[in-house]
Write a protein that holds these residues in place. Structure first.
Motif, mmCIF file in Angstrom:
data_model
loop_
_atom_site.group_PDB
_atom_site.id
_atom_site.type_symbol
_atom_site.label_atom_id
_atom_site.label_comp_id
_atom_site.label_asym_id
_atom_site.label_seq_id
_atom_site.Cartn_x
_atom_site.Cartn_y
_atom_site.Cartn_z
ATOM 1 N N LEU A 12 0.834 -1.202 0.000
ATOM 2 C CA LEU A 12 0.000 0.000 0.000
ATOM 3 C C LEU A 12 0.872 1.258 0.000
ATOM 4 N N GLN A 13 1.924 1.260 0.818
ATOM 5 C CA GLN A 13 2.824 2.413 0.844
ATOM 6 C C GLN A 13 3.510 2.577 -0.513
ATOM 7 N N ALA A 14 3.993 1.466 -1.057
ATOM 8 C CA ALA A 14 4.686 1.532 -2.346
ATOM 9 C C ALA A 14 3.723 1.972 -3.452
ATOM 10 N N TYR A 15 2.465 1.616 -3.282
ATOM 11 C CA TYR A 15 1.459 2.057 -4.253
ATOM 12 C C TYR A 15 1.315 3.581 -4.197
ATOM 13 N N ARG A 71 0.465 -3.484 -8.869
ATOM 14 C CA ARG A 71 -0.396 -2.311 -8.807
ATOM 15 C C ARG A 71 -1.853 -2.724 -9.005
ATOM 16 N N ALA A 72 -2.064 -3.617 -9.959
ATOM 17 C CA ALA A 72 -3.423 -4.107 -10.230
ATOM 18 C C ALA A 72 -3.983 -4.841 -9.011
ATOM 19 N N GLU A 73 -3.126 -5.608 -8.360
ATOM 20 C CA GLU A 73 -3.565 -6.332 -7.152
ATOM 21 C C GLU A 73 -4.002 -5.358 -6.058
ATOM 22 N N VAL A 74 -3.177 -4.351 -5.874
ATOM 23 C CA VAL A 74 -3.492 -3.375 -4.825
ATOM 24 C C VAL A 74 -4.792 -2.636 -5.173
ATOM 25 N N GLU A 75 -4.936 -2.289 -6.429
ATOM 26 C CA GLU A 75 -6.149 -1.571 -6.832
ATOM 27 C C GLU A 75 -7.399 -2.424 -6.592
ATOM 28 N N ALA A 76 -7.258 -3.719 -6.879
ATOM 29 C CA ALA A 76 -8.394 -4.623 -6.632
ATOM 30 C C ALA A 76 -8.723 -4.659 -5.137
ATOM 31 N N TRP A 77 -7.670 -4.702 -4.335
ATOM 32 C CA TRP A 77 -7.835 -4.712 -2.870
ATOM 33 C C TRP A 77 -8.542 -3.425 -2.397
ATOM 34 N N LEU A 78 -8.092 -2.291 -2.945
ATOM 35 C CA LEU A 78 -8.635 -1.008 -2.502
ATOM 36 C C LEU A 78 -10.129 -0.886 -2.814
ATOM 37 N N LEU A 79 -10.547 -1.508 -3.913
ATOM 38 C CA LEU A 79 -11.971 -1.468 -4.272
ATOM 39 C C LEU A 79 -12.815 -2.156 -3.212
ATOM 40 N N GLN A 80 -12.195 -3.138 -2.570
ATOM 41 C CA GLN A 80 -12.919 -3.894 -1.545
ATOM 42 C C GLN A 80 -12.779 -3.257 -0.160
ATOM 43 N N HIS A 81 -11.799 -2.368 -0.005
ATOM 44 C CA HIS A 81 -11.496 -1.856 1.335
ATOM 45 C C HIS A 81 -11.449 -0.333 1.322
ATOM 46 N N PRO A 82 -12.611 0.290 1.418
ATOM 47 C CA PRO A 82 -12.672 1.748 1.315
ATOM 48 C C PRO A 82 -11.819 2.482 2.363
ATOM 49 N N SER A 83 -11.637 1.905 3.536
ATOM 50 C CA SER A 83 -10.849 2.643 4.529
ATOM 51 C C SER A 83 -9.380 2.701 4.101
ATOM 52 N N ASP A 84 -8.890 1.627 3.470
ATOM 53 C CA ASP A 84 -7.533 1.673 2.936
ATOM 54 C C ASP A 84 -7.459 2.639 1.757
ATOM 55 N N ALA A 85 -8.520 2.670 0.964
ATOM 56 C CA ALA A 85 -8.535 3.588 -0.180
ATOM 57 C C ALA A 85 -8.446 5.034 0.294
ATOM 58 N N SER A 86 -9.124 5.322 1.400
ATOM 59 C CA SER A 86 -9.058 6.714 1.864
ATOM 60 C C SER A 86 -7.696 7.013 2.484
ATOM 61 N N ARG A 87 -7.052 5.995 3.043
ATOM 62 C CA ARG A 87 -5.670 6.218 3.515
ATOM 63 C C ARG A 87 -4.755 6.545 2.339
ATOM 64 N N VAL A 88 -4.870 5.766 1.281
ATOM 65 C CA VAL A 88 -4.038 6.007 0.099
ATOM 66 C C VAL A 88 -4.229 7.445 -0.398
ATOM 67 N N ALA A 89 -5.490 7.853 -0.460
ATOM 68 C CA ALA A 89 -5.774 9.213 -0.942
ATOM 69 C C ALA A 89 -5.128 10.242 -0.017
ATOM 70 N N ALA A 90 -5.233 10.024 1.294
ATOM 71 C CA ALA A 90 -4.668 10.979 2.249
ATOM 72 C C ALA A 90 -3.143 11.035 2.154
ATOM 73 N N TYR A 91 -2.513 9.879 1.989
ATOM 74 C CA TYR A 91 -1.047 9.853 1.931
ATOM 75 C C TYR A 91 -0.543 10.514 0.655
ATOM 76 N N ARG A 92 -1.285 10.272 -0.431
ATOM 77 C CA ARG A 92 -0.877 10.924 -1.689
ATOM 78 C C ARG A 92 -0.985 12.437 -1.555
ATOM 79 N N GLN A 93 -2.035 12.848 -0.861
ATOM 80 C CA GLN A 93 -2.226 14.281 -0.639
ATOM 81 C C GLN A 93 -1.070 14.849 0.207
ATOM 82 N N GLN A 94 -0.627 14.059 1.165
ATOM 83 C CA GLN A 94 0.529 14.497 1.972
ATOM 84 C C GLN A 94 1.731 14.765 1.071
ATOM 85 N N ASN A 95 2.025 13.804 0.192
ATOM 86 C CA ASN A 95 3.174 13.978 -0.713
ATOM 87 C C ASN A 95 3.015 15.227 -1.576
ATOM 88 N N ASP A 96 1.822 15.394 -2.129
ATOM 89 C CA ASP A 96 1.590 16.556 -2.995
ATOM 90 C C ASP A 96 1.736 17.855 -2.209
#
Lengths: 164, 253
Positions: B12-15, B25-50
């Protein structure tokens, strides 16, 4: 030869600014790093990665500044004592507060998050620069980012964990 | 925590950092579709980087402080001067005995610190392509107001068109007598001169032109009113004197 060092200065300043959150502490940190690097340049192996070399010198200098209390920083080890400050609503909204949010993180998290998110180093490079195992880089990255997210979100109650 | 979720956390971090190959990447994306709380973490971390990039990237374009240039290393820059002083001292004491040694020390040129700072600022900033000056000549009014305020006396760049030099702009610098100013000029061939101004040392009165050589840089310096001036350039002494005279006249017009 000096040029290879000078080339790195803007990056070092950017990283130091984010790390210390303050212009003058940051430039002190850069200056001390440069003095060391100039003095040790004969130890640098030609052709090896100058950026990694300079950043590891800066890491050591940074730790030194913290030990000598030139810089204020909380360590991961002190976190149990950390009293969370409640950020205001406005804090969460404004970007300049990112800087103060980073300042609330233990410095071990800060370094990893910034080297990866700002400096865009690979995880392996970060391990080399900080002299820690790759697994430690990954766990600090994961925890640090989550903490930063919570701080930015205004320390909402359910996220306030103190467990390690 | 079992091995699988641990694996997912590193992935997830590497993603977030865009460091996964297409398959994972495809595996992680499939996982994120099933796990909205992880998806929102990914979005938040990307926002941190930006946000980190947006907040701190401007530091990359800030002009470097003087002391961060390798030329500023005391050892490097002062070496020729120090040798010259040492040699002078040795010759003198050899000829006249040690009695004069102390006197020689106290007779050090009074303006040496200012001259060195001026020459140093000259060698550091004149080669700059992108940021030779902090404030350009198109904002001369602002430049004059700002520098006068910081130095605490009236500071203005002399116009040297008659001597063949155009003003480029100026900058604020740290000096041994508090804030100092540097104006930069360029002639038609691109040759640059700098005029360095700082408050005069308290114990000094007005002083006529003096000449010093710092490495490759020639410097004419003098005190006029409350300010000391140093004109630096990598040019012949006679040429520099001609411009220094023009500066003096222009400022006393």
């Amino acid at each position: 030869m000096d040029a290879v060092i000078t080339e790195q200065i803007p990056r070092l300043r950017r990283y130091a600014r984010a790390l210390t959150g303050d212009r003058s502490s940051a430039d002190d940190l850069v200056q001390d790093t440069l003095e060391r690097a100039w003095g040790k340049l004969h130890l640098w192996r030609r052709g090896s990665d100058m950026r990694a070399w300079m950043f590891s010198i800066m890491h050591n200098t940074f730790i030194n500044h913290i030990r000598k209390k030139q810089l204020d920083a909380v360590s991961m080890d002190d976190e149990a004592l950390e009293i969370p400050t409640r950020a205001t609503q406005e804090d969460a909204l404004q970007m300049r507060d990112l800087s103060s949010a980073i300042g609330k993180l233990a410095y071990e998290y800060r370094e990893v998050i910034l080297l990866i998110g700002l400096e865009q180093m690979s995880y392996e490079e970060v391990a080399q620069v900080l002299g820690i195992p790759l697994g430690t880089v990954m766990s600090r990255l994961s925890r640090g980012r989550e903490r930063l997210r919570n701080i930015m979100a205004g320390e909402s109650a359910p996220m306030l964990r103190r467990v390690k | 925590m079992n091995r699988k979720t641990q694996l997912a956390e590193d992935d997830l971090q590497a993603y977030v950092d865009g460091r996964l190959d297409a398959a994972r990447r495809a595996e992680v994306e499939a996982w994120l579709l099933q796990h909205p709380s992880d998806a929102s973490r990914v979005a938040a971390y990307r926002q941190q980087n930006d946000a980190l990039q947006a907040l701190f990237n401007p530091v990359l374009n800030e002009p470097l402080p003087l002391q961060m240039y390798p030329q500023a290393r005391h050892r490097n820059f002062a070496q020729p001067l120090r040798y010259a002083a040492m040699l002078g001292g040795m010759v003198l004491s050899g000829l006249l005995g040690w009695g004069l040694h102390g006197a020689e020390k106290s007779r050090q040129p009074p303006m040496a610190a200012m001259v060195r700072q001026a020459a140093l600022a000259h060698v550091v900033y004149t080669p700059e392509m992108l940021h030779p000056v902090e404030v350009g000549r198109e904002q001369e009014q602002h430049l004059v107001k700002w520098l006068s305020k910081r130095l605490g006396s009236d500071v203005k760049p002399p116009h040297l068109a008659e001597a063949g030099y155009e003003l480029m702009g100026g900058r604020l610098l740290p000096g041994s007598q508090g804030p100092a100013a540097q104006f930069m000029y360029q002639d038609a061939r691109g040759l640059r001169l700098t005029l360095y101004l700082s408050n005069k040392p308290a114990d000094k009165g007005e002083a006529a032109f003096r000449y010093a050589q710092e490495g490759k840089v020639s410097v004419f310096y003098w005190i006029d009113g409350d300010l000391s001036y140093a004109l630096s350039g990598e040019v012949e002494k006679a040429d520099l004197l001609r411009v220094a005279t023009a500066v003096y006249q222009e400022l006393n017009r």
